[in-house]
Enzyme design. Structure first.
Site, PDB file in Angstrom:
ATOM      1  N   SER A   1      -5.625  -4.688 -10.793  1.00  0.00           N
ATOM      2  CA  SER A   1      -4.424  -5.020 -11.699  1.00  0.00           C
ATOM      3  C   SER A   1      -3.368  -5.841 -10.903  1.00  0.00           C
ATOM      4  CB  SER A   1      -3.822  -3.845 -12.132  1.00  0.00           C
ATOM      5  OG  SER A   1      -3.374  -2.945 -11.233  1.00  0.00           O
TER       6      SER A   1
ATOM      7  N   GLY B   1       5.282  -7.036 -10.065  1.00  0.00           N
ATOM      8  CA  GLY B   1       4.245  -8.152 -10.157  1.00  0.00           C
ATOM      9  C   GLY B   1       3.008  -7.415 -10.469  1.00  0.00           C
ATOM     10  N   ASN B   2       2.465  -6.325 -10.484  1.00  0.00           N
ATOM     11  CA  ASN B   2       1.263  -5.621 -10.665  1.00  0.00           C
ATOM     12  C   ASN B   2       1.378  -5.532 -12.428  1.00  0.00           C
ATOM     13  OD1 ASN B   2      -0.834  -3.386 -11.229  1.00  0.00           O
ATOM     14  ND2 ASN B   2      -0.723  -3.484  -9.030  1.00  0.00           N
ATOM     15  N   ASP B   3       0.294  -5.809 -12.780  1.00  0.00           N
ATOM     16  CA  ASP B   3       0.026  -5.971 -14.491  1.00  0.00           C
ATOM     17  C   ASP B   3      -0.651  -4.467 -14.779  1.00  0.00           C
ATOM     18  OD1 ASP B   3       0.703  -8.537 -14.416  1.00  0.00           O
ATOM     19  OD2 ASP B   3      -1.258  -9.360 -14.148  1.00  0.00           O
ATOM     20  N   PHE B   4      -0.762  -3.485 -13.959  1.00  0.00           N
ATOM     21  CA  PHE B   4      -1.216  -1.954 -14.487  1.00  0.00           C
ATOM     22  C   PHE B   4      -0.851  -1.749 -15.939  1.00  0.00           C
ATOM     23  CE2 PHE B   4      -1.366   2.250 -14.919  1.00  0.00           C
ATOM     24  CZ  PHE B   4      -2.600   2.758 -14.411  1.00  0.00           C
TER      25      PHE B   4
END
Length: 158
Positions: free
Chosen positions: A137, A38-41
């Site tokens: 992010s 779920g983290n967009d990093f």
């Protein structure tokens, strides 16, 4: 519950260091920086450097970052936190940044991934580094930052 960060991912050629706060529970479980899908990093950095990082195996992601002279670390070596929210971090123990200049002589920019990590921006700026606080992010931050992608992208065009 005490959570511990990961070792730094950097070398003598690193020019840009991205500092998060403390790994999420999912990242700790996987033993991977930004391991929560779920983290967009990985999407944000991949877009900025022209690589599809999110579909790569973790070791290849790290190798690609190093090839692009990008390092990863966290502000906190350890901290207490229930769950994964940065706002819940307490009893922080910060990493020792005093040896960075010797370890990473080409380091020219330190970026902070989100507000919590960014609280320590004055410390690193005071050590003589150029710094930038980026929008988090985290997937939870997606709806709050309209310009998030362009702010991340600008770092790598620097």
């Amino acid at each position: 519950m005490i959570k511990r960060g990961f070792p730094a991912v950097l070398d003598e050629n690193t020019e840009i260091l991205i500092l998060g706060s403390l790994p999420s529970d999912e990242s700790i479980r996987k033993q991977q920086y930004y391991g929560n899908p779920g983290n967009d990093f990985w999407r944000l950095v991949g877009h900025a450097i022209g690589e599809n990082l999110q579909d790569m195996a973790y070791e290849k992601k790290l190798k690609t970052l190093k090839h692009n002279r990008i390092g990863l670390w966290d502000v906190f070596k350890a901290g207490s936190r229930e769950g994964s929210q940065d706002s819940k971090i307490g009893d922080e123990e910060i990493n020792d940044f005093s040896g960075l200049k010797e370890m990473v002589p080409k380091l020219r920019l330190i970026c902070f991934n989100g507000r919590k990590a960014g609280e320590y921006e004055p410390l690193l700026r005071g050590m003589g580094y150029e710094t930038k606080v980026l929008p988090s992010s985290s997937g939870a931050n997606r709806r709050f930052s309209k310009n998030r992608e362009s702010e991340w992208e600008a770092v790598f065009r620097h």
